[in-house]
Design a protein around this motif. Structure first.
Motif, PDB file in Angstrom:
ATOM      1  N   ASN A  69       0.825  -1.207   0.000  1.00  0.00           N
ATOM      2  CA  ASN A  69       0.000   0.000   0.000  1.00  0.00           C
ATOM      3  C   ASN A  69       0.856   1.252   0.000  1.00  0.00           C
ATOM      4  O   ASN A  69       0.501   2.256  -0.630  1.00  0.00           O
ATOM      5  CB  ASN A  69      -0.909  -0.021   1.233  1.00  0.00           C
ATOM      6  CG  ASN A  69      -1.917   1.103   1.206  1.00  0.00           C
ATOM      7  OD1 ASN A  69      -2.249   1.631   0.154  1.00  0.00           O
ATOM      8  ND2 ASN A  69      -2.387   1.489   2.368  1.00  0.00           N
ATOM      9  N   VAL A  70       1.994   1.216   0.699  1.00  0.00           N
ATOM     10  CA  VAL A  70       2.857   2.397   0.704  1.00  0.00           C
ATOM     11  C   VAL A  70       4.116   2.165  -0.131  1.00  0.00           C
ATOM     12  O   VAL A  70       5.042   2.962  -0.090  1.00  0.00           O
ATOM     13  CB  VAL A  70       3.249   2.804   2.140  1.00  0.00           C
ATOM     14  CG1 VAL A  70       2.054   3.365   2.870  1.00  0.00           C
ATOM     15  CG2 VAL A  70       3.852   1.647   2.906  1.00  0.00           C
TER      16      VAL A  70
ATOM     17  N   THR B  77       5.155   6.873  10.802  1.00  0.00           N
ATOM     18  CA  THR B  77       5.259   5.821   9.787  1.00  0.00           C
ATOM     19  C   THR B  77       4.528   6.186   8.498  1.00  0.00           C
ATOM     20  O   THR B  77       3.589   6.979   8.506  1.00  0.00           O
ATOM     21  CB  THR B  77       4.658   4.487  10.278  1.00  0.00           C
ATOM     22  OG1 THR B  77       3.255   4.651  10.447  1.00  0.00           O
ATOM     23  CG2 THR B  77       5.281   4.048  11.580  1.00  0.00           C
ATOM     24  N   ARG B  78       4.970   5.568   7.410  1.00  0.00           N
ATOM     25  CA  ARG B  78       4.336   5.828   6.113  1.00  0.00           C
ATOM     26  C   ARG B  78       2.895   5.368   6.088  1.00  0.00           C
ATOM     27  O   ARG B  78       1.997   6.080   5.628  1.00  0.00           O
ATOM     28  CB  ARG B  78       5.088   5.094   5.010  1.00  0.00           C
ATOM     29  CG  ARG B  78       6.308   5.844   4.594  1.00  0.00           C
ATOM     30  CD  ARG B  78       6.901   5.281   3.339  1.00  0.00           C
ATOM     31  NE  ARG B  78       8.317   5.638   3.348  1.00  0.00           N
ATOM     32  CZ  ARG B  78       9.159   5.402   2.360  1.00  0.00           C
ATOM     33  NH1 ARG B  78       8.748   4.782   1.277  1.00  0.00           N
ATOM     34  NH2 ARG B  78      10.403   5.765   2.450  1.00  0.00           N
ATOM     35  N   ALA B  79       2.671   4.155   6.601  1.00  0.00           N
ATOM     36  CA  ALA B  79       1.330   3.583   6.511  1.00  0.00           C
ATOM     37  C   ALA B  79       0.319   4.460   7.233  1.00  0.00           C
ATOM     38  O   ALA B  79      -0.744   4.784   6.714  1.00  0.00           O
ATOM     39  CB  ALA B  79       1.334   2.174   7.102  1.00  0.00           C
ATOM     40  N   LYS B  80       0.699   4.893   8.445  1.00  0.00           N
ATOM     41  CA  LYS B  80      -0.207   5.724   9.223  1.00  0.00           C
ATOM     42  C   LYS B  80      -0.365   7.097   8.579  1.00  0.00           C
ATOM     43  O   LYS B  80      -1.437   7.681   8.565  1.00  0.00           O
ATOM     44  CB  LYS B  80       0.325   5.884  10.642  1.00  0.00           C
ATOM     45  CG  LYS B  80      -0.121   4.777  11.556  1.00  0.00           C
ATOM     46  CD  LYS B  80      -1.569   4.978  11.914  1.00  0.00           C
ATOM     47  CE  LYS B  80      -1.873   4.216  13.193  1.00  0.00           C
ATOM     48  NZ  LYS B  80      -3.142   4.638  13.750  1.00  0.00           N
TER      49      LYS B  80
ATOM     50  N   ASP C 206       8.833  10.173   6.449  1.00  0.00           N
ATOM     51  CA  ASP C 206       8.063   8.967   6.180  1.00  0.00           C
ATOM     52  C   ASP C 206       6.572   9.270   6.116  1.00  0.00           C
ATOM     53  O   ASP C 206       5.864   8.829   5.214  1.00  0.00           O
ATOM     54  CB  ASP C 206       8.345   7.907   7.251  1.00  0.00           C
ATOM     55  CG  ASP C 206       9.689   7.240   7.008  1.00  0.00           C
ATOM     56  OD1 ASP C 206      10.074   7.136   5.825  1.00  0.00           O
ATOM     57  OD2 ASP C 206      10.341   6.830   7.976  1.00  0.00           O
ATOM     58  N   MET C 207       6.096  10.025   7.090  1.00  0.00           N
ATOM     59  CA  MET C 207       4.668  10.359   7.065  1.00  0.00           C
ATOM     60  C   MET C 207       4.333  11.203   5.849  1.00  0.00           C
ATOM     61  O   MET C 207       3.297  11.019   5.215  1.00  0.00           O
ATOM     62  CB  MET C 207       4.285  11.100   8.355  1.00  0.00           C
ATOM     63  CG  MET C 207       4.340  10.222   9.585  1.00  0.00           C
ATOM     64  SD  MET C 207       3.598  11.006  11.013  1.00  0.00           S
ATOM     65  CE  MET C 207       4.759  12.306  11.350  1.00  0.00           C
TER      66      MET C 207
ATOM     67  N   ILE D  83       1.738  11.779   0.631  1.00  0.00           N
ATOM     68  CA  ILE D  83       1.810  12.103  -0.797  1.00  0.00           C
ATOM     69  C   ILE D  83       1.002  11.097  -1.608  1.00  0.00           C
ATOM     70  O   ILE D  83       0.233  11.453  -2.507  1.00  0.00           O
ATOM     71  CB  ILE D  83       3.280  12.130  -1.261  1.00  0.00           C
ATOM     72  CG1 ILE D  83       3.967  13.377  -0.711  1.00  0.00           C
ATOM     73  CG2 ILE D  83       3.383  12.093  -2.773  1.00  0.00           C
ATOM     74  CD1 ILE D  83       5.453  13.414  -0.954  1.00  0.00           C
ATOM     75  N   GLN D  84       1.155   9.824  -1.226  1.00  0.00           N
ATOM     76  CA  GLN D  84       0.389   8.790  -1.954  1.00  0.00           C
ATOM     77  C   GLN D  84      -1.105   9.019  -1.800  1.00  0.00           C
ATOM     78  O   GLN D  84      -1.878   8.895  -2.749  1.00  0.00           O
ATOM     79  CB  GLN D  84       0.755   7.407  -1.433  1.00  0.00           C
ATOM     80  CG  GLN D  84       2.204   7.058  -1.665  1.00  0.00           C
ATOM     81  CD  GLN D  84       2.527   5.649  -1.195  1.00  0.00           C
ATOM     82  OE1 GLN D  84       1.644   4.911  -0.775  1.00  0.00           O
ATOM     83  NE2 GLN D  84       3.782   5.291  -1.272  1.00  0.00           N
TER      84      GLN D  84
END
Ligand SMILES: Nc1ncnc2c1ncn2[C@@H]1O[C@H](COP(=O)(O)OP(=O)(O)OP(=O)(O)O)[C@@H](O)[C@H]1O
Ligand SMILES: Nc1ncnc2c1ncn2[C@@H]1O[C@H](COP(=O)(O)OP(=O)(O)OP(=O)(O)O)[C@@H](O)[C@H]1O
Ligand SMILES: [Mg+2]
Ligand SMILES: [Mg+2]
Lengths: 348, 299, 324, 507
Positions: A238-239, B180-183, B207-208, B213-214
């Motif tokens: 997902n990321v 984190t990226r996911a969060k 990372d965040m 951005i995504q």
């Protein structure tokens, strides 16, 4: 209808969703944007998908009276392995590379699950401690794989798993739905579900009816690890990055919470997959609600505590009868009753 | 530590916070590499984000009679007892990365590291300059670090201090993304749905920001253009994103302080006087600078 | 008579095996590392793990009834936070703050126990909510850590109780030992303690035998709450600060210590002394790691897991083969 | 009965979802009497007892204690009010020692701490009163269900209560134990204690009880003096119909088991043994043969049987099944060879309480088929319904949870589970424990019929008459040794078995 096992978890989920509408009016709106489904509900399903998967495996483990704390580490290991493989492959974008990466992650998860399963069923270590070992060491292994860094990958086919779309819907939703259906089919249209419930409900009796408990127990830990691995692939995909340090951190607590909210007892025995899915969605919706209505981070946990305890109280039949009795008691005192019997609350 | 003659290798006991992020790992690695290069024997201990583990580690360094103790405190407070023990054993202490709030300044000889408040301020300064003279409200969303952690607290307050001077800057939503990226992606996605207008994203780490951005791209907006992004850290992936115009400004927080630390430790051991506060060399990056720096970015 | 002694011994095999393994591990450490073989290293185990020991003692009560308490780590943090906040920001005297903190912990535990019992909600979920609440309350007090400079706290932190041979103990360690002794007496020599075991053996039977199930259950969680708060107080002495992120994951350490000590999570079977051994095992693993001193962050974790694995498996296998 | 009842109940009602377990029951208990509560399985006896002692809250009606209306909130309050109870399923703590189980809640104390030596002394005294020779410091779980039952009785008797309630205390006791229990009961009665007694053994009722209350389907059928009612009348009141051939139930007249066809044994054990459990014993069972095992409490019958099922590992001797030597490593291998074992302890070793009647019935069959070959739902329903009918399991709902069934009905579910596997050797350990008199006759008939059709049966029961009625051969155990195997040639009587046990000789 309120008698149905899933009624109360579903009611709680509905209430939480409705609470969001008060803050975001188009909360329930689902649009098609660039050929993709788009909306808050889709987000909840999308981000809830890994949790649903992990909780799914956890449900079967809990049904046998066990618990699996190592899922978070397995999530991290699976993501790390897959991303490492893809990032080092000559053609990260090819389907072949991604498939080997996925196979690699699943194979390792299988071994990890088997290790858990054997420790519990053959060596006879208590599940919580058996899986705690992998929870601690596994996180280290994940960091070892990523070298403590975040491995970023650019691979369209890999991104599909957790971040892509298929038939306008996020692929992760379809994948986890498929896994849920498959598990439901596997447990309910074979005798697996019955045998698991029997092992969890009364292990001694199960041995005496000739159930191969050792194998079944090993099997559920393997299944749990596989579910966690798929979740790990989803999260990292997902990321488009693998984070050995943080991926899946504390997801075991959320997963267990989901299972319990779904009405499965931690003592083992009866389990409900539908309940688990609802439980996971409740937890994910709760997070979304927190973001949406802008609860400050300092009070997030207090809010969460209040919601969790409310959810449990509502589900508790004792609580509901108490409430009801309090209401009727008001009636009665108003009407006035005949000589009340002496209460035999003899003190110590 | 008197037993060891000058001919001996210098022994440093270093207690690291943990391995919670890529930044931290780069920090660890830099120290380990520098020690090897400088011919220093490094006793490394990982505290797994627990202060009690750090205290234990420092105690064990004292027992092992190392020459210098260095550590990155998990939190500012609560170090007096163990530092007094170090002082009693005549072992000098160097702080890295973050200070302690001890009243007794004799407990450590020097503090080497970044200033998180300063980083938040730099991010705020850029924002103020960027919107200078432009009328209209600026709606800011903030992705905070782990609740209660020092970088999160300081980057938040430094930033808030600067922008509070102008009432057009409004933080419309602020939520933790746990670094984190996911969060980061998940929270940003929710912000995009619940906030009608977002002008700026301030993320407490790269990372965040990368996760966010995504989310922004998936919602059909252009990061860097539709929503301006300010972030802290300066990791390689963020530089790549900057070179594509997706991050507008990045405040560097340099983890590579290994060489500086070794140098400092040797000076301290040799009895030379050292500065009490040594700031690591850190800059800020605009997309152009980032594009130029990208090829030789190490982490 | 002899048969009884043999039976007694047999019942204690797991305990003996754990103790022997612990000594073996200490021996291995002594051979491997200089300075490891010393009385002070052993005493440091107690000093550094005093708060964990106290928390694990409370957890033992809960686990023996077949329950679990996930809130302990957060309650420890809350206790440090409240102490620091009252002492530093409001200048309350320590003698007032400490009893208050203990009372809050006890009351919180009792409340959770009451909810668990009255509404028949699984302990896991109630104490998880308790954990969220306690951590959340820490942050509502302050997201930053608060240093304690109060003289009575620093005195407690820095006092060294000298022992022969140049060794010393801290007051916290002494308090922990006292707690262990008290808990031992309560568990094995009072009605409350026996009711705890009965409840763990079979809650329904305990109810039908006319035991005070409600009272026992509430008490057990209250004890755990008290121990967590006391653990928090000891941690405050140890760290001289209050912080919302203190003792993250401590509940897992405490549960691990209890389980390593041979107590069954299903309840009804286990020993308090086992818990003490469990805490020492975890502490010793930490000590070995810090003496090793060359492990990277991830190898630290892997080695902790590996040592735990070896320990647990040996413990199981030896116990089992003795039984057969 | 001159005085006021010590315990009185008016119009007691208790409803479970879908079941009206008690429907306006009246009941009186006087000081100094032994009062029987009679009724078929599921009639509501245990429910009445549980409502009386506060385990369940009643849905209506009134309870009077010595003429005063009371509301008893729980077992603790019941005890404090002077009601001491032994519930039907053994409800003790398996993890505690026997001594603690007897005295927990009222341990002798010294300076606030438990006085362990005194506790052991008192416990030893109270088991000795029941002539039970066990070490009271051993954990309860180490003892057979019968011993556990006696411990529960010792616990209840140890309190000086006004009312003693005994719900099927004798279901797995043999004659001697019953006699000792009765002696204790008589002594208590003479001291003015009111005793409520439940049993499905009519002889016992007629031996000890003064009066009886009969329940049928949760309703009060009537209250009678024992001497006013013949056994025949009692049974017909319980089942609500005239019953023919009642003499076959009373145990006086008995039929010979069908003649054996002869042939090779299905199973043959040679010098089979397990240290600490059973001394080496030989046993051969032919197809169509019923072998009974007789012996006193704790003589090792259960343990001998468990070896034949692989439930415990033998550490000496051999087993041949159909002539071939076989290692019975675990129950699964035994089941694979066509052996079934119906345990005496239905609560811990038999049923899965959380599962439904249907699921419990198909469990063994399903386990044998493996998880990949599920029994279809219709097949399951059909099986369940057939056996619910055959054994008259009530309620006749296959989806009822087993834990909500009455004790006797649970026992029937357990039997059904093993009967549907169509085994070649069926080991029945106390299969009629807690089963009412009508159903017991049905089950005995069924066993006889199965044997006639070629099934080998190992039948263990504390009731010697029952053993004799069915068995071709009786193995007698004493102190964990098989001391004799007697042919049931028509001359064999319970008395002869008793003498064999007593003398312990004769091969
Ligand atoms: N907890 C419960 N939930 C639902 N139904 C119950 C419950 N307990 C008892 N019942 C039902 O109430 C009825 C009466 O049961 P009870 O146990 O009182 O019978 P009993 O007379 O003691 O029978 P037995 O001789 O078999 O012990 C039965 O139909 C039983 O299924
Ligand atoms: N009266 C007793 N005295 C001493 N020990 C006993 C007594 N009764 C049972 N035991 C112990 O309980 C254990 C269980 O015995 P087991 O169940 O094999 O006997 P059983 O013949 O089936 O008796 P039961 O009639 O109780 O089922 C035995 O190991 C025995 O040591
Ligand atoms: Mg009954
Ligand atoms: Mg028996």
């Amino acid at each position: 209808m309120t008698k149905h096992r899933l009624f109360w978890p579903a009611a709680v989920l509905a209430a939480l969703l409705l609470a969001n509408v008060a803050f975001t009016h188009d909360f329930f709106a689902i649009r098609i944007k660039d050929g993709h489904l788009y909306g808050s509900l889709i987000d909840i399903l999308h981000f809830g998908a890994p949790l649903i998967l992990v909780a799914l495996g956890m449900t079967l483990v809990i049904a046998t009276g066990g618990i699996d704390l190592s899922v978070g580490s397995t999530v991290a290991i699976a993501g790390a392995l897959a991303c490492l493989h893809i990032s080092e492959a000559p053609d990260p974008g090819s389907v072949g590379t991604v498939l080997t990466a996925v196979a690699l992650a699943l194979a390792v998860a299988l071994v990890l699950g088997l290790a858990n399963g054997l420790l519990v069923s053959r060596v006879g270590v208590q599940p919580i401690i058996a899986t705690l070992i992998l929870m601690v060491a596994g996180r280290g292994v994940a960091q070892l794989i990523t070298d403590g860094q975040i491995i970023t990958v650019t691979s369209a086919p890999y991104q599909l798993i957790g971040g892509g779309y298929w038939l306008t819907a996020p692929f992760s939703i379809l994948l986890s739905a498929a896994m849920v259906l498959l598990t439901a089919l596997l447990t309910r249209s074979t005798a697996l579900g019955l045998l698991l419930e029997s092992v969890g409900g009364n292990p001694v009796a199960s041995r005496l009816v000739g159930i191969r408990a050792t194998r079944l127990i090993a099997l559920v830990y393997v299944f749990s690890a596989l579910c966690a691995a798929v979740a790990g692939l989803m999260i990292s995909s997902n990321v488009s990055a693998a984070d050995g340090n943080n991926a899946g951190l504390w997801i075991e607590l959320d997963a267990i919470l989901a299972v319990v909210i779904g009405g499965t007892s931690l003592n083992g025995g009866r389990f409900s997959l539908g309940g688990t899915v609802l439980g996971a969605l409740v937890i994910q919706t709760l997070s979304t609600t927190i973001y949406t209505i802008g609860i400050p981070p300092e009070t997030t946990l207090v809010f969460k505590a209040v919601v969790v305890i409310t959810v449990c109280l509502i589900q508790s039949p004792q609580f509901r009868t108490r409430l009801a009795r309090r209401r009727t008691a008001h009636h009665r005192t108003a009407a006035g009753t005949a000589a009340a019997p002496a209460n035999l609350e003899v003190g110590a | 530590g008197d037993a060891k003659g000058s001919g001996h290798k210098l022994v440093i006991g270093f207690s690291q916070v943990g391995a919670e992020s890529g930044w931290r790992t780069a920090n660890t690695k830099s120290i380990q590499d520098a020690a090897k290069k400088a011919g220093v024997e490094l006793k490394f201990s990982d505290a797994q984000q627990k202060q009690e583990n750090q205290i234990k580690a420092i105690r064990s360094f004292i027992q092992q009679k190392v020459d210098v103790i260095a550590f990155s405190p998990v939190v500012e407070s609560g170090w007096d007892t163990v530092l007094k023990e170090a002082k009693a054993a005549h072992i000098p202490v160097i702080l890295t990365d973050r200070a302690v709030d001890s009243q007794d300044t004799s407990l450590y000889v020097s503090f080497l590291g970044s200033d998180f408040v300063e980083e938040g301020k730099k991010a705020g300064d850029w924002l103020v300059k960027e919107y200078q003279g432009k009328p209209g409200d600026v709606n800011i969303v903030q992705l905070e670090g782990t609740t209660g952690s020092a970088p999160a607290n300081d980057r938040k307050s430094g930033f808030a201090d600067v922008i509070k001077g102008d009432s057009k800057f409004k933080i419309v939503a602020s939520q933790t993304g746990d670094f984190t990226r996911a969060k980061g992606k998940e929270v940003m996605q929710a912000f995009l749905k619940s906030q009608p207008k977002i002008d700026v994203l301030y993320a407490h780490n790269d990372d965040m920001a990368l996760g966010a951005i995504q989310a922004i791209e998936e919602s059909g907006k252009k990061p860097g253009t539709d929503i301006k992004i300010v972030s802290v850290d300066g990791v390689k992936d963020a530089f790549t994103a900057m070179s594509q115009g997706k991050i507008n400004f990045d405040v560097e927080c340099n983890p590579l302080l290994g060489d500086q630390l070794m140098e400092l430790a040797q000076k301290v051991k040799a009895g030379e006087s050292v500065e009490r506060r040594i700031k690591t060399t850190e800059g800020t990056f605009t997309p152009e600078q980032a594009t130029a720096a990208l090829p030789n970015r190490q982490y | 008579m002899n048969a009884t002694v043999a039976a007694k011994l047999r019942a204690h095999v797991p305990l003996v095996v754990t103790a022997v393994l612990l000594v073996t591990m200490f021996g291995a450490g002594s051979v491997q590392y200089d300075g490891f073989f010393s009385g002070q290293v052993l005493l440091n185990l107690l000093i550094d793990n005093a708060f964990l020991l106290v928390v694990a003692v409370g957890m033992t009560f809960v686990v023996l009834t077949g329950g679990i308490d996930l809130s302990v780590g957060a309650v420890v943090a809350l206790a440090t936070m409240i102490s620091a906040w009252l002492v530093e920001k409001h200048h309350w005297p320590a003698l007032l703050v400490i009893p208050l903190v203990l009372a809050i912990g006890t009351a919180g535990g009792a409340l959770m126990g009451w909810i668990i019992h009255t509404f028949e909600i699984q302990p896991f979920i109630v104490t998880l909510a308790g954990m969220f609440l306690a951590r959340g309350l820490c942050y509502t007090i302050s997201v930053e850590s608060i240093s304690i400079t109060d003289s009575s706290y620093t005195a407690m932190a820095q006092t060294r109780i000298p022992l022969p041979g140049g060794m010393f103990l801290s007051p916290s360690a002494v308090i922990a030992v006292v707690v262990v002794v008290a808990a031992f007496v309560v568990l094995h020599h009072t009605r409350l303690g026996r009711n705890v075991y009965a409840l763990g053996g079979s809650e329904q039977s305990a109810l039908l035998m006319g035991l005070p199930v409600t009272r026992t259950k509430v008490t057990v969680y209250a004890v755990s709450g008290f121990c967590s708060a006391l653990g928090g107080v000891l941690l405050t002495f140890y760290m001289l600060s209050g912080y919302g992120l203190h003792a993250v994951g401590l509940e897992l350490d405490a549960i691990a210590a209890v389980v390593i000590g041979g107590t069954l999570l299903t309840g009804g079977s286990g020993y308090l002394l086992g818990t003490v051994l469990g805490v020492l095992v975890l502490g010793l693993i930490q000590t070995v790691i810090s003496f090793q001193g060359t492990l990277s962050s991830w190898w630290t974790r892997i080695v902790i897991g590996g040592l735990l694995f070896v320990f647990i498996v040996l413990q199981r296998l030896i116990t089992r083969s003795r039984r057969a | 009965m001159p005085q006021q009842p010590v315990l009185e109940v008016h119009g007691l009602r208790k409803e479970f979802p879908g079941v009206l377990a008690l429907d306006g029951v009246d009941f009186r208990l006087f000081p100094g009497e032994v009062h029987a509560l009679m009724g078929e399985n599921g009639a509501g006896k245990s429910t009445l007892i549980k409502v009386l002692t506060g385990v369940y809250a009643s849905d209506g009606g009134q309870v009077l204690l010595s003429g005063r209306p009371v509301r008893i909130a729980g077992p603790l309050q019941a005890q404090q009010a002077g009601i001491s109870t032994v519930y039907q399923e053994v409800n003790l703590c398996p993890n505690l020692s026997v001594a603690e189980n007897i005295l927990i809640g009222r341990e002798p104390r010294r300076r606030g701490l438990i006085h362990w030596a005194e506790l052991r002394r008192r416990a030893a005294r109270s088991v000795a009163a029941l002539d039970l020779d066990i070490d009271v410091t051993t954990p309860l779980a180490d003892h057979s269900i019968a011993v556990q039952q006696l411990v529960a009785i010792a616990r209840a008797v140890d309190v000086s209560a006004k009312v003693l309630v005994l719900d099927e205390p004798t279901s797995s006791l043999d004659r001697d134990e019953v006699a000792r229990l009765f002696a204790v009961m008589r002594r208590l009665r003479d001291h003015g204690v009111a005793i409520l007694f439940v049993s499905h053994f009519l002889d016992q009722i007629y031996e000890i009880c003064d009066r009886m209350t009969i329940l049928r389907n949760g309703r009060l059928e009537g209250e009678y003096l024992t001497r006013d009612l013949s056994q025949m009348q009692l049974v017909s009141r319980m089942i609500g119909a005239e019953l023919e051939g009642l003499e076959s139930l009373s145990g006086t007249a008995r039929k010979q088991p069908a003649a054996l066809r002869g042939g090779a044994p299905f199973l043959r054990a040679d010098a089979l043994a397990r240290r600490g459990a059973v001394e080496p014993y030989d046993l051969a069972i032919q197809p169509g043969e019923v072998v009974g095992l007789a012996g006193l409490l704790g003589s090792g019958r259960t343990e001998a049987a468990r070896l034949l099922f692989g439930a415990d590992q033998a550490d000496g001797g051999t087993v041949r099944i159909e002539g071939r030597e076989t290692a019975l490593r675990n129950p699964r291998t035994a089941i694979g060879h066509g052996i079934a074992f119906c345990s005496e302890n239905r609560k811990t070793e038999g049923l899965v309480g959380e599962l439904t009647v249907r699921e419990n019935i198909v469990l063994a069959l399903q386990a044998a088929r493996g998880w990949t070959k599920p029994l279809g739902r219709t097949a399951q329903d059909e099986l369940a319904i057939r056996w619910i009918r055959a054994l008259d399991i009530r309620p006749d709902n296959p989806e009822a949870l087993v834990r909500n069934l009455s004790g006797g009905n649970q026992q029937k579910v357990l039997l059904a589970r093993w009967l549907i596997t169509d085994p070649k050797l069926l080991i029945l350990d106390e299969p009629t424990r807690g089963i009412d008199i009508g159903a017991k006759a049905e089950i005995q008939k069924l066993v006889a019929k199965l044997a006639e059709d070629g099934m080998a049966v190992l039948f263990i029961s504390a009731e010697l008459e029952e053993v004799l009625r069915l068995s071709h051969k009786v193995g007698v155990l004493r102190d964990h040794r098989m001391v004799a195997q007697l042919r049931n040639d028509g001359e064999l009587t319970p008395e002869r078995i008793m003498t064999t046990i007593a003398s312990g000789a004769q091969r």
